[in-house]
Design a protein around this motif. Structure first.
Motif: not given
Length: 365
Positions: A128-130, A226-231
């Motif tokens: 989901x997020x990194x 990568x940080x927030x899970x959606x573009x």
């Protein structure tokens, strides 16, 4: 670009031996040198397959493009221009390596490093997020590759999730530069794009000229996801998403660090002249506080431990490749040399000088 017009209309061009192979250490390469095993990707002009070279049992990714499709879309000039990018002998730890390319009467073949750690975003979907350190590691490897391309006056232009792979150790590999990028300019109406709408920069949407700063926007979109899970600016309604990209202010939650918010604000700046990277390119990005913990030389030399190891068993391990591709049947035609009598001289001469190989390929391990 003279090679477009060389020998145009010469019917003997249909013979493989008459085609100028360029600086080639392997001028007689042919599809039958390989066993084509699995489809691992698809584009508008063809497929990417994993193949095993019969002579030494090595695995490669082979991009197979249909000349007919490229000619139909009037893209052969584009392909040839981008082949000249390949002749710049691109060598960088985070770019896919091209071993050689060759052609038959109907198809173009690129023999590439086989990278089987999976798409970075395949892994992001699982998680989901990194966490920020993991996102920072991948982002720094991607930025390093973009900086290198820019130093050679190449705008990557099409950074998107499916072009960012992990190798078997967990390092980033950027693919697809100079190898038939999807055409990302709007064709006809504003809603028909080939390419990835989520990642399009405002200037591309507006059909304005773009420069290397377009890559820093896309890089910002990758880091954001990568940080927030959606573009950023994402909407399931494509028209709404375009409108968001053009007009909506960037919203950044407090759940990410100040440095992360600051770099994303700089990268996802709608005015390309004010975007992070507009002044000193990669240097602007490199010097940002978000990357203060990165030792760039160690990173380049792969001395920084990877945050995740894909744990692939070996080259034949396809566990990280999307089954949508790998379950597809490999068409027989891919590995066959067609009867040259069905070739049109125009189709062959349009690709004259296309075949290419690195001169030291036989020295490579």
């Amino acid at each position: 670009m003279d090679h477009f017009h060389n020998n145009r209309g010469n019917s003997s061009m249909s013979k493989q031996s008459d085609i100028n192979l360029g600086p080639s250490a392997n001028p007689f390469a042919k599809p039958t040198d390989f066993d084509f095993l699995k489809v691992i990707g698809k584009g508008s002009f063809g497929k990417v397959l994993v193949a095993k070279r019969k002579s030494d049992g090595r695995f490669y990714a082979i991009k197979v493009l249909q000349k007919k499709m490229i000619l139909k879309k009037n893209e052969q000039r584009n392909i040839m221009v981008e082949r000249n990018v390949l002749l710049k002998n691109l060598k960088h730890p985070f770019l896919v390596g091209l071993h050689y390319s060759f052609q038959t009467t109907e198809k173009l073949y690129f023999v590439l490093d086989y990278v089987n750690g999976g798409e970075l975003f395949f892994h992001l979907q699982q998680e989901h997020t990194f966490p920020e350190p993991r996102a920072r590691f991948y982002a720094s490897e991607v930025a390093s590759a973009i900086g290198y391309l820019h130093s050679l006056n190449i705008v990557y232009r099409d950074l998107k999730p499916e072009n960012i792979l992990l190798d078997s150790q967990g390092h980033i590999v950027l693919t697809d530069f100079g190898l038939c990028k999807e055409v990302i300019e709007p064709t006809g109406t504003t809603s028909t794009f080939c390419g990835t709408p989520e990642y399009l920069a405002p200037e591309v949407l507006r059909k304005h000229p773009y420069d290397r700063t377009v890559d820093w926007w896309c890089f910002g979109a990758v880091l954001y996801e990568m940080l927030l899970g959606l573009p950023p600016f994402y909407s399931r309604n494509v028209a709404e998403m375009y409108d968001n990209i053009l007009h909506k202010p960037l919203h950044l939650p407090m759940s990410i660090s100040t440095a992360a918010r600051d770099i994303l604000t700089g990268l996802l700046q709608k005015d390309q002249k004010r975007r992070l990277g507009a002044q000193a390119d990669f240097l602007d990005v490199k010097k940002h506080a978000f990357f203060s913990s990165i030792a760039w030389e160690d990173l380049y030399n792969k001395r920084i431990p990877t945050p995740y190891n894909p744990n692939v068993a070996g080259p034949a391990d396809l566990r990280h490749i999307d089954p949508e591709f790998t379950q597809e049947i490999v068409p027989n035609s891919v590995g066959r040399i067609p009867d040259s009598t069905i070739n049109s001289p125009t189709a062959t001469s349009a690709f004259l000088g296309f075949s290419y190989a690195t001169t030291d390929d036989h020295l490579r391990n």
